[in-house]
Design an enzyme around this catalytic site. Structure first.
Site, short mmCIF file in Angstrom:
data_model
loop_
_atom_site.label_atom_id
_atom_site.label_comp_id
_atom_site.label_asym_id
_atom_site.label_seq_id
_atom_site.Cartn_x
_atom_site.Cartn_y
_atom_site.Cartn_z
N ALA A 157 38.67 44.49 43.85
CA ALA A 157 39.33 43.89 45.01
C ALA A 157 38.58 42.67 45.54
CB ALA A 157 39.46 44.92 46.14
N MET A 166 36.42 52.55 48.05
CA MET A 166 36.44 54.01 48.11
C MET A 166 37.64 54.57 48.88
SD MET A 166 33.50 54.91 50.96
CE MET A 166 32.12 54.23 50.07
N HIS A 221 38.65 42.10 38.39
CA HIS A 221 37.92 43.30 38.00
C HIS A 221 37.84 44.30 39.14
CE1 HIS A 221 34.57 42.00 40.43
NE2 HIS A 221 33.72 42.86 39.91
N HIS A 261 33.46 43.53 32.03
CA HIS A 261 33.36 42.16 32.50
C HIS A 261 31.88 41.76 32.36
CE1 HIS A 261 33.61 45.17 35.78
NE2 HIS A 261 32.50 44.60 36.22
N HIS A 282 32.61 53.27 37.09
CA HIS A 282 32.29 51.85 37.08
C HIS A 282 30.78 51.69 37.11
CE1 HIS A 282 31.57 48.07 39.69
NE2 HIS A 282 31.78 47.66 38.46
#
EC number: 6.5.1.8
Length: 406
Positions: A313, A287, A311, A252, A165
């Site tokens: 939490a 994580m 995208h 995004h 990411h």
């Protein structure tokens, strides 16, 4: 109903007051056809993260897209299984941490070669010429903040997945800040000053010279971000000595030209993922939480969200709340008052068999919502195809300064 409508804003999940206030400002600024908040929404700059704003097709918001243009996620499934790599997992994570570049610099001094660096816009657009060297230096670097390189296991099959990411790094940041500078009659390369989190969206007419430049530069930043994620996933696959048999890549922080209700529109998704029928997306948790591969499906809920979903939490705690504030003690600056005990976090992850490299209190699991309840709020528009559990997490450390993190 799976969502609420509050003052014209479609809200999925529990409304967060500050993000909702920003969304209401977006709804009354410009030629807006609709606004929605995904279930992971929280306060952002100008437009809330997890926010979707639909404009008439001649208008776009650079502040809505934000500074990490085309930040996104890529996942790759491998034929390896957990029993095959478990004995070597610490060594594998050491190699990922040592060989992949987090933060600003590049650990491997040899630059990455990629066709995106040969794009003519770097040469033809005067404002991009000075960014080409930065692009070459930063291509394939991960950055800081909530950007990561992870290894996952899918429990039913024990298959190993790679997930990353991050976004367009310095070039994307400089394109966004530079265009906002020009809109405020400042030089393109001025340091960004004076912006307020709650200021209304900055709007550009796409028929103007600056609007056309931004649209083209935004897409170039998107190509750059995809090239970087492809490169880093390739690095991890080489470390693992394997290849991918399935890849899922999505982004995004972008503006798309789409059709909404039979009409063309510009859809600005900040921290929201496009979610069309049959489209696959990789969405990550914290994580210490699950991540998932989603597939969009046709439904009233999908149309209500403007074909968008979460995208991630979503943050519950600001970085300052988690880490604490700087104070001077005994002649040196130290962090005090942080809500997260990072040593306790590390012990918990070790007990769960998760190898962590880097990371800091501002990215601890307690800082984020749990992913499953967030996904539940969008159950009518997504199918969960694969649930992935983390076994290795690599992020920039808390001491790493990265001005380009989102």
């Amino acid at each position: 109903m799976p969502y609420q409508v509050i003052d014209g804003v479609r809200v999925f999940g529990e409304p967060e007051p500050q993000a909702l206030a920003q969304a209401k400002t977006c709804a009354r600024t410009g030629r807006v056809a609709g606004v929605a908040l995904m279930a992971d929404h929280h306060k952002g700059y100008s437009q809330p993260i997890g926010g979707v704003v639909v404009y008439e097709p001649d208008q776009v918001s650079p502040s809505g897209v934000g500074f990490d243009i085309a930040c996104g996620n890529k996942a790759a499934r491998t034929p390896l299984t957990l029993p095959q790599i478990a004995p070597d997992l610490p060594r594998i994570m050491d190699r990922i941490w040592q060989e992949i570049s987090f933060g600003i610099g590049r650990k491997n001094p040899r630059p990455v070669e990629h066709p995106v660096l040969e794009h003519p816009l770097w040469r033809d657009e005067k404002h991009l010429r000075s960014l080409h060297r930065m692009a070459a230096d930063q291509l394939g670097t991960v950055g800081g903040g909530n950007h990561y390189v992870d290894l996952f296991v899918e429990p039913p099959t024990q298959r190993i997945w790679v997930g990353v990411h991050f976004g367009s790094r310095g070039p994307g940041f400089r394109i966004a800040s530079g265009v906002l500078n020009l809109m405020r009659n400042r030089p393109f390369d001025d340091p960004r000053t004076g912006e307020r989190m709650d200021e209304p969206p900055a709007l550009l007419d796409l028929e103007t010279e600056l609007g056309r430049f931004y649209w083209e530069a935004m897409h170039l930043a998107g190509q750059f971000a995809y090239a970087g994620r492809d490169h880093v996933v390739g690095q991890v696959l080489r470390i693992l000595g394997t290849q991918a048999d399935l890849e899922v890549h999505n982004h995004h922080n972008f503006a798309w030209l789409e059709e909404i209700g039979g009409q063309k529109a510009i859809v600005v998704r900040k921290g929201a993922t496009p979610n069309f029928p049959a489209q696959l997306s990789f969405v990550g948790g914290s994580m210490g939480d699950i991540s998932v591969i989603l597939r969009g499906k046709e439904s009233d809920e999908a149309r209500a969200s403007y074909r968008s979903t979460v995208h991630g939490a979503g943050r519950l705690m600001s970085r300052t709340q988690a880490v604490g504030k700087w104070r001077r003690q005994g002649g040196r600056r130290v962090r005090v008052g942080g809500a997260v005990d990072m040593e306790a976090v590390r012990r918990n992850l070790v007990a769960r068999g998760i190898e962590l490299r880097g990371g800091g209190p501002d990215e601890a699991p307690a800082v984020y919502r749990r992913l499953q309840p967030v996904l539940d709020a969008h159950a009518g528009s997504v199918d969960i195809l694969h649930v992935l559990e983390p076994i290795g997490v690599a992020m920039a450390g808390p001491e790493v300064f990265d001005p380009y993190k989102d």
